[in-house]
Design an enzyme around this catalytic site. Structure first.
Site, PDB file in Angstrom:
ATOM      1  N   THR A 180       9.180  83.172  39.558  1.00 36.86           N
ATOM      2  CA  THR A 180      10.534  82.609  39.521  1.00 36.86           C
ATOM      3  C   THR A 180      11.482  83.601  40.192  1.00 36.86           C
ATOM      4  OG1 THR A 180       9.975  81.500  37.445  1.00 36.86           O
ATOM      5  CG2 THR A 180      12.311  81.706  37.956  1.00 36.86           C
ATOM      6  N   ALA A 215      -7.760  76.538  34.327  1.00 42.70           N
ATOM      7  CA  ALA A 215      -7.042  77.231  33.251  1.00 42.70           C
ATOM      8  C   ALA A 215      -7.721  78.579  33.044  1.00 42.70           C
ATOM      9  CB  ALA A 215      -7.086  76.401  31.970  1.00 42.70           C
ATOM     10  N   ASN A 242       1.374  70.266  35.101  1.00 41.97           N
ATOM     11  CA  ASN A 242       1.688  71.366  34.185  1.00 41.97           C
ATOM     12  C   ASN A 242       2.842  70.995  33.263  1.00 41.97           C
ATOM     13  OD1 ASN A 242      -0.327  73.107  34.813  1.00 41.97           O
ATOM     14  ND2 ASN A 242       0.854  74.378  36.204  1.00 41.97           N
ATOM     15  N   LEU A 261       1.491  68.711  30.497  1.00 33.72           N
ATOM     16  CA  LEU A 261       0.690  69.446  29.504  1.00 33.72           C
ATOM     17  C   LEU A 261       1.610  70.233  28.568  1.00 33.72           C
ATOM     18  CD1 LEU A 261      -2.195  70.780  31.812  1.00 33.72           C
ATOM     19  CD2 LEU A 261      -2.457  69.153  29.928  1.00 33.72           C
ATOM     20  N   CYS A 305       2.021  79.969  34.447  1.00 36.15           N
ATOM     21  CA  CYS A 305       2.345  78.707  35.125  1.00 36.15           C
ATOM     22  C   CYS A 305       3.367  77.811  34.441  1.00 36.15           C
ATOM     23  CB  CYS A 305       1.068  77.910  35.324  1.00 36.15           C
ATOM     24  SG  CYS A 305       0.056  78.615  36.610  1.00 36.15           S
ATOM     25  N   GLN A 330       5.946  77.809  32.236  1.00 36.03           N
ATOM     26  CA  GLN A 330       7.401  78.014  32.285  1.00 36.03           C
ATOM     27  C   GLN A 330       7.913  78.015  33.727  1.00 36.03           C
ATOM     28  OE1 GLN A 330       9.457  80.482  29.513  1.00 36.03           O
ATOM     29  NE2 GLN A 330      10.340  81.697  31.151  1.00 36.03           N
ATOM     30  N   LYS A 365      -3.464  83.674  25.752  1.00 34.59           N
ATOM     31  CA  LYS A 365      -4.447  82.822  25.070  1.00 34.59           C
ATOM     32  C   LYS A 365      -5.740  83.620  24.987  1.00 34.59           C
ATOM     33  CE  LYS A 365      -6.552  79.787  28.165  1.00 34.59           C
ATOM     34  NZ  LYS A 365      -6.617  78.686  29.119  1.00 34.59           N
TER      35      LYS A 365
HETATM   36  C1  UDX Z   1      -1.577  81.859  41.291  1.00 37.71           C
HETATM   37  C2  UDX Z   1      -0.815  80.943  42.219  1.00 37.71           C
HETATM   38  O1  UDX Z   1      -0.958  81.288  43.487  1.00 37.71           O
HETATM   39  C3  UDX Z   1       0.537  80.674  41.699  1.00 37.71           C
HETATM   40  O2  UDX Z   1       1.306  79.940  42.557  1.00 37.71           O
HETATM   41  C4  UDX Z   1       0.255  79.918  40.468  1.00 37.71           C
HETATM   42  O3  UDX Z   1       1.380  79.316  39.955  1.00 37.71           O
HETATM   43  C5  UDX Z   1      -0.387  80.856  39.487  1.00 37.71           C
HETATM   44  O4  UDX Z   1      -1.573  81.287  40.006  1.00 37.71           O
HETATM   45  P1  UDX Z   1      -2.226  84.182  40.620  1.00 37.71           P
HETATM   46  O5  UDX Z   1      -3.509  84.125  41.353  1.00 37.71           O
HETATM   47  O6  UDX Z   1      -2.244  83.983  39.145  1.00 37.71           O
HETATM   48  O7  UDX Z   1      -1.220  83.136  41.255  1.00 37.71           O
HETATM   49  O8  UDX Z   1      -1.387  85.466  40.970  1.00 37.71           O
HETATM   50  P2  UDX Z   1      -1.870  86.963  41.017  1.00 37.71           P
HETATM   51  O9  UDX Z   1      -3.001  87.172  40.100  1.00 37.71           O
HETATM   52  O10 UDX Z   1      -0.625  87.742  40.905  1.00 37.71           O
HETATM   53  O11 UDX Z   1      -2.470  87.097  42.486  1.00 37.71           O
HETATM   54  C6  UDX Z   1      -1.745  87.019  43.658  1.00 37.71           C
HETATM   55  C7  UDX Z   1      -2.335  88.043  44.643  1.00 37.71           C
HETATM   56  O12 UDX Z   1      -1.704  87.896  45.915  1.00 37.71           O
HETATM   57  C8  UDX Z   1      -2.130  89.509  44.218  1.00 37.71           C
HETATM   58  O13 UDX Z   1      -3.375  90.148  44.176  1.00 37.71           O
HETATM   59  C9  UDX Z   1      -1.221  90.094  45.311  1.00 37.71           C
HETATM   60  O14 UDX Z   1      -1.519  91.438  45.599  1.00 37.71           O
HETATM   61  C10 UDX Z   1      -1.549  89.187  46.487  1.00 37.71           C
HETATM   62  N1  UDX Z   1      -0.486  89.138  47.502  1.00 37.71           N
HETATM   63  C11 UDX Z   1       0.786  88.871  47.150  1.00 37.71           C
HETATM   64  C12 UDX Z   1      -0.815  89.340  48.839  1.00 37.71           C
HETATM   65  O15 UDX Z   1      -1.978  89.593  49.173  1.00 37.71           O
HETATM   66  N2  UDX Z   1       0.164  89.272  49.776  1.00 37.71           N
HETATM   67  C13 UDX Z   1       1.454  89.001  49.468  1.00 37.71           C
HETATM   68  O16 UDX Z   1       2.313  88.941  50.349  1.00 37.71           O
HETATM   69  C14 UDX Z   1       1.777  88.810  48.101  1.00 37.71           C
HETATM   70  C1  UDX Z   2      -2.425  75.952  32.797  1.00 38.80           C
HETATM   71  C2  UDX Z   2      -3.015  74.572  33.096  1.00 38.80           C
HETATM   72  O1  UDX Z   2      -3.804  74.131  31.977  1.00 38.80           O
HETATM   73  C3  UDX Z   2      -3.863  74.619  34.351  1.00 38.80           C
HETATM   74  O2  UDX Z   2      -4.327  73.323  34.686  1.00 38.80           O
HETATM   75  C4  UDX Z   2      -3.025  75.180  35.487  1.00 38.80           C
HETATM   76  O3  UDX Z   2      -3.811  75.307  36.669  1.00 38.80           O
HETATM   77  C5  UDX Z   2      -2.441  76.527  35.126  1.00 38.80           C
HETATM   78  O4  UDX Z   2      -1.693  76.426  33.908  1.00 38.80           O
HETATM   79  P1  UDX Z   2      -3.337  78.192  31.710  1.00 38.80           P
HETATM   80  O5  UDX Z   2      -1.899  78.578  31.663  1.00 38.80           O
HETATM   81  O6  UDX Z   2      -4.314  79.127  32.319  1.00 38.80           O
HETATM   82  O7  UDX Z   2      -3.504  76.820  32.502  1.00 38.80           O
HETATM   83  O8  UDX Z   2      -3.851  77.884  30.228  1.00 38.80           O
HETATM   84  P2  UDX Z   2      -3.719  76.644  29.190  1.00 38.80           P
HETATM   85  O9  UDX Z   2      -5.026  76.478  28.566  1.00 38.80           O
HETATM   86  O10 UDX Z   2      -3.120  75.456  29.813  1.00 38.80           O
HETATM   87  O11 UDX Z   2      -2.748  77.243  28.080  1.00 38.80           O
HETATM   88  C6  UDX Z   2      -1.383  77.507  28.341  1.00 38.80           C
HETATM   89  C7  UDX Z   2      -0.682  77.918  27.055  1.00 38.80           C
HETATM   90  O12 UDX Z   2      -0.554  76.804  26.165  1.00 38.80           O
HETATM   91  C8  UDX Z   2      -1.415  79.003  26.250  1.00 38.80           C
HETATM   92  O13 UDX Z   2      -0.471  79.925  25.755  1.00 38.80           O
HETATM   93  C9  UDX Z   2      -2.070  78.225  25.131  1.00 38.80           C
HETATM   94  O14 UDX Z   2      -2.329  79.007  23.993  1.00 38.80           O
HETATM   95  C10 UDX Z   2      -1.016  77.163  24.873  1.00 38.80           C
HETATM   96  N1  UDX Z   2      -1.533  75.940  24.202  1.00 38.80           N
HETATM   97  C11 UDX Z   2      -2.497  75.192  24.800  1.00 38.80           C
HETATM   98  C12 UDX Z   2      -0.997  75.553  22.962  1.00 38.80           C
HETATM   99  O15 UDX Z   2      -0.114  76.211  22.427  1.00 38.80           O
HETATM  100  N2  UDX Z   2      -1.466  74.408  22.370  1.00 38.80           N
HETATM  101  C13 UDX Z   2      -2.429  73.619  22.938  1.00 38.80           C
HETATM  102  O16 UDX Z   2      -2.797  72.594  22.350  1.00 38.80           O
HETATM  103  C14 UDX Z   2      -2.967  74.035  24.201  1.00 38.80           C
END
Ligand code: UDX
Ligand code: UDX
Length: 447
Positions: A94, A164, A224, A227, A276, A278, A339
């Site tokens: 964000t 997830a 998202n 969910l 994701c 929020q 989680k």
């Molecule tokens: C992902 C998705 O891409 C995001 O949009 C989604 O909502 C959540 O999941 P995620 O893989 O969880 O993000 O992020 P993170 O684990 O922070 O990995 C991003 C990677 O990109 C980092 O390793 C960072 O070093 C790399 N990065 C970032 C680059 O290589 N180049 C950049 O310019 C910025």
């Molecule tokens: C989520 C989506 O599920 C996934 O499809 C997307 O790609 C990324 O965002 P993630 O955030 O990894 O995945 O986990 P998720 O299992 O969805 O849980 C999110 C949060 O909700 C956790 O804090 C979990 O504890 C909470 N949760 C989940 C509850 O409080 N109650 C429930 O019944 C289910």
């Protein structure tokens, strides 16, 4: 189009596991993951029990494919040049400043990625949005690509990731659906087909859904949001259960048995966390406002407001139990991850609940089986905005399960199974994750 080389930019929670599975299932394609952070690449090439992402089953997949057709490299330009297909899996946090601060997605990394792709491409590319992005981001990416390079044709696809954390490998092996959005032009449809051909190596055809780019981009945000909305709905009702004597678990069960509703994502909790939910809802709210849809924006914003209310309500319950003041009280915080089965603590409810307890004067003893002490300290200084030194007097991060006798109360904030076996003795336990059997010493959300 025959794809021989894939490059993925971003070796994080999404890029790493997703590419590992593509490589495993497509031994005829070379898959290289690059990252701007060389330490991360080093770790992906290092021992299997120290990979930068913890996911059950991931190490086994990496073990089989790494060095065969799965590579981790810090040569960003060389791998962009070589690949016919490039995934963008960089993070989209964000925005913290400028227009849309606190709501809109910061596309800085995605834009930097697009500039890198334009700069180092010497042949046509299919560029795939894996990161979650606002609707019509593909337009912006195309603009950047074409501004920097006029000779080469870039075809942009949206292929959001629905995995997830904690079940990523399982989700990638058996996806409910794979969504691919492409332009309705001849070259757009060819690119879509090239990606469909990759997924059909292990995903049944009927589970691969192709749409236009904008539907695909919006479907990820909307999924998202839906969910999270279920969790906020059940959490809002948990407050009413506490007033009326109804039991939230019984309520969830009764509601979820209606096949039109279904049982999933109806578990009352101390609030959802993770990178994701929020972020994506705020992004959706921002988009609605941008298009003048104030009522729609307000509707979705309330999903976040209920989540904040739930975290606050839980912390307040603990404070009230001790008469409104936690000075001199030691509270154990069990669980820091957002989680179970992950080492990820981004936006974890534990961070916010602990902050409120700390501000009410509590001494905190924090333990999580998977999140490192370093990460916990980093979260405290990042989210609470206080220096670790300042907090040190009243915060201890533990590297083993706590000696529970030395404390006044325990708050369970992640549903790790190992907490189920702990002997809490006469201790008062506040269970935000509903993992314990009912007892009159245990205060659960919804009871
Ligand atoms: C992902 C998705 O891409 C995001 O949009 C989604 O909502 C959540 O999941 P995620 O893989 O969880 O993000 O992020 P993170 O684990 O922070 O990995 C991003 C990677 O990109 C980092 O390793 C960072 O070093 C790399 N990065 C970032 C680059 O290589 N180049 C950049 O310019 C910025
Ligand atoms: C989520 C989506 O599920 C996934 O499809 C997307 O790609 C990324 O965002 P993630 O955030 O990894 O995945 O986990 P998720 O299992 O969805 O849980 C999110 C949060 O909700 C956790 O804090 C979990 O504890 C909470 N949760 C989940 C509850 O409080 N109650 C429930 O019944 C289910």
């Amino acid at each position: 189009m025959q794809i021989k080389n894939i490059c993925c930019i971003g070796a994080g929670y999404v890029g790493g596991p997703t590419m590992a599975v593509i490589a495993l299932k497509c031994p005829h394609i070379n898959v290289t993951v690059v990252d701007a952070n060389p330490d991360k690449i080093k770790a992906w090439n290092g021992p299997l029990d120290e990979l930068p992402v913890y996911e059950p089953g991931l190490a086994e997949v990496v073990k089989e494919a790494r060095g065969r057709n799965l590579f981790f490299s810090d040569d960003i330009s060389g791998n962009i040049e070589k690949a016919e297909m490039i995934f963008m899996a960089v993070n989209t946090p964000t925005k913290t400043e400028g227009e849309g601060a606190g709501m809109a997605a910061d596309l800085g990394y995605v834009e930097a990625c697009a500039r890198d792709i334009a700069k180092h491409s010497k042949s046509d590319k299919i560029v795939i949005e894996k990161s979650t992005l606002p609707v019509r981001t593909a337009e912006k990416i195309k603009e950047i690509l074409e501004e920097n390079s006029t000779e080469i044709h870039f075809e942009i696809l949206s292929n959001p990731e629905f995995l997830a954390e904690g079940t990523a490998i399982q989700d990638l092996f058996k996806s409910d659906r794979v969504l691919i959005g492409g332009h309705e032009t001849e070259s757009g449809q060819k690119a879509v087909q090239a990606l469909v051909d990759i997924y059909t190596n292990w995903i049944p055809k009927e589970k691969i859904l192709t749409t236009n780019v904008w539907s695909s981009e919006l479907a990820k945000l909307a999924s998202n949001a839906m969910l999270a909305q279920r969790i906020s709905s059940i959490n809002s009702l948990s407050a009413l259960c506490e007033k009326t004597g109804a039991n939230i678990d019984e309520l969830s069960k009764a509601i979820g048995m209606d096949h039109r509703i279904g049982p999933h994502f109806l578990k009352a909790s101390v609030g959802f966390g993770g990178s994701c939910f929020q972020k994506d809802i705020l992004n959706l709210v921002y988009l609605c406002k941008y298009y003048g849809l104030e009522e729609v924006a307000d509707y979705w914003h309330h999903v976040i407001k209920i989540n904040d209310y739930q975290k606050d309500r839980f912390a307040q319950k603990i404070i009230d139990h001790f008469g409104g003041d936690l000075k001199g009280k030691s509270i154990a915080i069990l669980g820091w991850a957002f989680k179970a089965n992950t080492d990820d603590s981004r936006e974890s409810a534990a961070i916010y609940v602990s902050e409120k307890l700390y501000n009410a004067g509590a001494n905190l003893l924090i333990y999580d089986p998977m999140v490192s002490q370093k990460s916990i300290n980093r979260d405290i200084s990042f989210y609470w905005n206080i220096s670790p030194k300042l907090s040190q007097d009243r915060i201890r991060v533990m590297n083993e399960a706590l000696k529970l006798k030395e404390i006044d109360g325990t708050a369970i904030l992640t549903e790790w199974t190992e907490f189920k076996d702990l002997d809490f003795g006469n201790l008062v336990v506040f269970d935000g994750r509903n993992i314990l059997k009912e007892s009159n010493k245990i205060h659960q959300i919804g009871r």
